[in-house]
Scaffold this motif. Structure first.
Motif, short mmCIF file in Angstrom:
data_model
loop_
_atom_site.label_atom_id
_atom_site.label_comp_id
_atom_site.label_asym_id
_atom_site.label_seq_id
_atom_site.Cartn_x
_atom_site.Cartn_y
_atom_site.Cartn_z
N GLU A 1 34.07 11.26 -39.08
CA GLU A 1 33.36 12.42 -38.53
C GLU A 1 32.27 11.97 -37.57
O GLU A 1 32.08 12.57 -36.50
N LEU A 2 31.52 10.93 -37.96
CA LEU A 2 30.44 10.44 -37.10
C LEU A 2 30.99 9.86 -35.79
O LEU A 2 30.37 10.03 -34.73
N ARG B 1 35.77 8.87 -44.54
CA ARG B 1 35.83 10.20 -43.93
C ARG B 1 34.55 10.49 -43.14
O ARG B 1 34.58 11.00 -42.01
N GLU B 2 33.40 10.15 -43.74
CA GLU B 2 32.12 10.37 -43.08
C GLU B 2 32.02 9.56 -41.79
O GLU B 2 31.55 10.06 -40.77
N LYS B 3 32.50 8.33 -41.83
CA LYS B 3 32.48 7.50 -40.63
C LYS B 3 33.35 8.12 -39.53
O LYS B 3 32.96 8.14 -38.36
N ARG C 1 35.29 8.56 -49.33
CA ARG C 1 34.28 9.48 -48.80
C ARG C 1 33.55 8.86 -47.61
O ARG C 1 33.34 9.51 -46.58
N LEU C 2 33.18 7.58 -47.73
CA LEU C 2 32.47 6.92 -46.65
C LEU C 2 33.35 6.77 -45.41
O LEU C 2 32.87 6.89 -44.28
#
Length: 127
Positions: A83-84, A79-81, A76-77
């Protein structure tokens, strides 16, 4: 300049020092000081022992495998990175475009006040 001789420690001494580190839980520096050896030497022995017993993961920290919940959080982290990073790239491109437009406007605008050069005689100051 005379070279110093390197101290040699027998395997029994090393094993005893490692056992003290494992059993007491005291900081390596304190144990090394008590034993009269350099703290980095004892730290290296502890690291080599951890590598030999398989207690060190890929990144050099303890433990090798992650729990399932930790793997999910890591995914999850990541994927979030990602996106950021994409959003940052878009924002950066927009900022660069806006900066270029502002520079073009500034270059096209007439200068109302021309910079004046002051004509001063060069004076050398001696102290």
């Amino acid at each position: 300049m005379a070279g110093t001789t390197r101290r040699r420690f027998d395997p029994e001494f090393r094993a005893g020092a490692l056992r003290i580190v494992k059993e007491t839980g005291k900081p390596v520096a304190h144990i090394a000081r008590d034993l009269g050896i350099n703290e980095y030497t004892l730290h290296n022995w502890v690291q080599m022992d951890r590598h030999a017993t398989g207690q060190v993961g890929r990144d050099g920290n303890g433990g090798g495998k992650l729990k399932e919940s930790e793997q999910e959080e890591l995914a999850r982290l990541r994927r979030e990175k990602a996106e950021l990073v994409k959003q940052h790239a878009k924002d950066k491109a927009a900022w660069e475009k806006e900066r270029a437009e502002l520079e073009d406007e500034r270059d096209d605008a007439p200068m109302l006040v021309k910079p004046q050069r002051a004509e001063y005689a060069l004076v050398r100051v001696l102290r």
